[in-house]
Scaffold this active site. Structure first.
Site, PDB file in Angstrom:
ATOM      1  N   ASP A 216       5.787   6.921   9.505  1.00  0.00           N
ATOM      2  CA  ASP A 216       5.889   5.502   9.162  1.00  0.00           C
ATOM      3  C   ASP A 216       5.556   4.688  10.407  1.00  0.00           C
ATOM      4  O   ASP A 216       5.932   5.078  11.513  1.00  0.00           O
ATOM      5  CB  ASP A 216       7.305   5.165   8.682  1.00  0.00           C
TER       6      ASP A 216
ATOM      7  N   TYR B  32      -3.358  -6.131  -2.890  1.00  0.00           N
ATOM      8  CA  TYR B  32      -2.520  -4.987  -3.260  1.00  0.00           C
ATOM      9  C   TYR B  32      -3.102  -4.244  -4.455  1.00  0.00           C
ATOM     10  O   TYR B  32      -3.275  -3.019  -4.427  1.00  0.00           O
ATOM     11  CB  TYR B  32      -1.111  -5.474  -3.572  1.00  0.00           C
TER      12      TYR B  32
ATOM     13  N   LYS C 195      -6.022  -2.053   4.268  1.00  0.00           N
ATOM     14  CA  LYS C 195      -6.387  -0.929   5.130  1.00  0.00           C
ATOM     15  C   LYS C 195      -5.575   0.328   4.820  1.00  0.00           C
ATOM     16  O   LYS C 195      -6.114   1.435   4.838  1.00  0.00           O
ATOM     17  CB  LYS C 195      -6.230  -1.315   6.600  1.00  0.00           C
TER      18      LYS C 195
ATOM     19  N   GLY D  14      -8.589  13.409   3.912  1.00  0.00           N
ATOM     20  CA  GLY D  14      -9.257  14.285   4.864  1.00  0.00           C
ATOM     21  C   GLY D  14      -8.316  15.328   5.432  1.00  0.00           C
ATOM     22  O   GLY D  14      -8.691  16.503   5.595  1.00  0.00           O
TER      23      GLY D  14
ATOM     24  N   ASN E  71      -7.925   8.845   5.337  1.00  0.00           N
ATOM     25  CA  ASN E  71      -7.452   9.739   6.401  1.00  0.00           C
ATOM     26  C   ASN E  71      -6.580  10.863   5.855  1.00  0.00           C
ATOM     27  O   ASN E  71      -6.679  12.020   6.292  1.00  0.00           O
ATOM     28  CB  ASN E  71      -6.662   8.937   7.441  1.00  0.00           C
TER      29      ASN E  71
ATOM     30  N   GLY F 157       9.028  -0.559   6.872  1.00  0.00           N
ATOM     31  CA  GLY F 157      10.080   0.442   6.753  1.00  0.00           C
ATOM     32  C   GLY F 157      11.226   0.174   7.718  1.00  0.00           C
ATOM     33  O   GLY F 157      11.120  -0.625   8.646  1.00  0.00           O
TER      34      GLY F 157
ATOM     35  N   LYS G 200      -4.860  -0.342  -4.417  1.00  0.00           N
ATOM     36  CA  LYS G 200      -4.379   0.775  -5.219  1.00  0.00           C
ATOM     37  C   LYS G 200      -5.458   1.309  -6.154  1.00  0.00           C
ATOM     38  O   LYS G 200      -5.539   2.520  -6.400  1.00  0.00           O
ATOM     39  CB  LYS G 200      -3.141   0.348  -6.016  1.00  0.00           C
TER      40      LYS G 200
ATOM     41  N   SER H 287       2.657   1.907   2.276  1.00  0.00           N
ATOM     42  CA  SER H 287       2.036   0.647   1.854  1.00  0.00           C
ATOM     43  C   SER H 287       3.108  -0.403   1.688  1.00  0.00           C
ATOM     44  O   SER H 287       4.210  -0.093   1.214  1.00  0.00           O
ATOM     45  CB  SER H 287       1.301   0.798   0.516  1.00  0.00           C
TER      46      SER H 287
ATOM     47  N   ARG I 262      10.609  -8.873  -4.833  1.00  0.00           N
ATOM     48  CA  ARG I 262      10.691  -8.143  -6.083  1.00  0.00           C
ATOM     49  C   ARG I 262      11.945  -8.579  -6.841  1.00  0.00           C
ATOM     50  O   ARG I 262      12.918  -9.022  -6.256  1.00  0.00           O
ATOM     51  CB  ARG I 262      10.687  -6.632  -5.823  1.00  0.00           C
TER      52      ARG I 262
END
Length: 325
Positions: free
Chosen positions: A32, A146, A92, A103, A100, A37, A150, A76, A187
């Protein structure tokens, strides 16, 4: 011991996933960048031998030494307050971050599950929303940073699955609530909980007729766990199909908290979805999953959790200012 990397590990959902996989006997690597977070969500795991934490931004090259069996990509911003203040970082992490990690999964021959969202459906014209519905999303609206991040995440994940034969899973998460949520993050559940705990009137946007469906965290984690170990690569909705209007939900919160708040109404934000209800037919048939915790039961647990916190702890649960990041 199987090894799993969980990105967004210090977030609300990520931290509960860390707990679950620790309980199941996995070696868990939490990752993180702590932009949204909170380390307090996972500090109880630090003394454990089968947990390690990497403070790292997944939009930069991701390296994990040794074998890696599974990856859960949950890094995210997830609340409107966050992703509207850090829109570039939101885009990003959904694009570069996902690239990333795909991969890394290819390099390690690991199975990867990515966290998509019901927001890929936008303001839906189909109700309830099933996985075959392509959505009604504005790519240039304020929520597009956002929603489209997604949608890109899903596209590139399926491309890696089809082109490279990578083992991939996609969960479309509907509104989820539980302990460790940040209050006032935009939210519905934490916003109402925060206002109720502070004795403020509850703010409803629009006339309150828009609908949402709320899934308790334990049910959500169970659905994700089952999806990871399933053989299904297409997206699957995980959410609670019990739908309610925002006005009715605000009244539930007032009744739960036993306070005298009123409901006040403000203009509806642009592109705010009018309906949100998952069709969980696939989750039932493929995963044998459906939610077990009723909304009244789950909300009581969450309210008791927040009531148990000290004033200092509650203050930390208030949203932070990310505008300069």
């Amino acid at each position: 011991m199987k090894k799993i990397l969980i990105t967004g590990a210090a977030g609300f959902l990520g931290s509960h996933l860390c707990d679950r996989f620790i309980t199941e006997g996995f070696y868990v690597i939490g990752m993180d960048n702590l932009i949204t977070g909170d380390l307090d969500n996972i500090t109880h795991l630090f003394p454990l031998e089968n947990f390690e934490f990497h403070h790292h931004d997944v939009t930069k090259f991701v390296h994990v030494s040794g074998k890696l069996d599974y990856i859960l990509h949950f890094a995210s911003p997830a609340s409107p307050i966050d992703y509207l203040k850090i829109p570039i970082k939101t885009l990003k992490v959904g694009s570069l971050g996902t690239l990333n990690l795909l991969g890394l999964a290819k390099e390690k021959n690991a199975r990867i599950l990515v966290a998509s969202t019901s927001e890929v459906y936008g303001d839906p014209l189909v109700h309830p929303q099933n996985e075959e519905y392509y959505g009604n999303v504005s790519p240039v609206g304020p929520r597009g940073v956002y929603d489209e991040a997604k949608r890109f995440m899903e596209s590139i994940t399926m491309a890696y699955h089809r082109h490279h034969g990578l083992e991939t899973r996609i969960v479309r998460i509907f509104n989820t609530y539980g302990s460790r949520m940040r209050l006032n993050d935009g939210r519905v559940v934490p916003a109402f909980m925060g206002q109720a705990l502070r004795g403020e009137d509850l703010t409803v946007f629009g006339d309150g007729s828009q609908t949402r469906s709320f899934c308790y965290i334990d049910d959500q984690v169970e659905g994700i766990y089952r999806l990871l170990f399933s053989d299904y690569a297409e997206p699957i909705n995980i959410g609670n199909p019990h739908e309610t209007t925002i006005k009715e939900f605000a009244e539930e919160i007032i009744a739960l908290t036993g306070t005298n708040q009123k409901i006040i109404y403000k203009p509806l934000p642009k592109d705010d979805p009018s309906q949100r209800q998952p069709d969980i037919t696939k989750a039932r048939e493929i995963l044998g999953w459906e939610p077990k915790v009723s909304r009244s039961e789950g909300l009581k647990i969450v309210y008791d959790y927040f009531k148990s916190l000290s004033p200092e702890e509650l203050q930390k649960k208030e949203h932070r200012d990310f505008s300069s990041r």
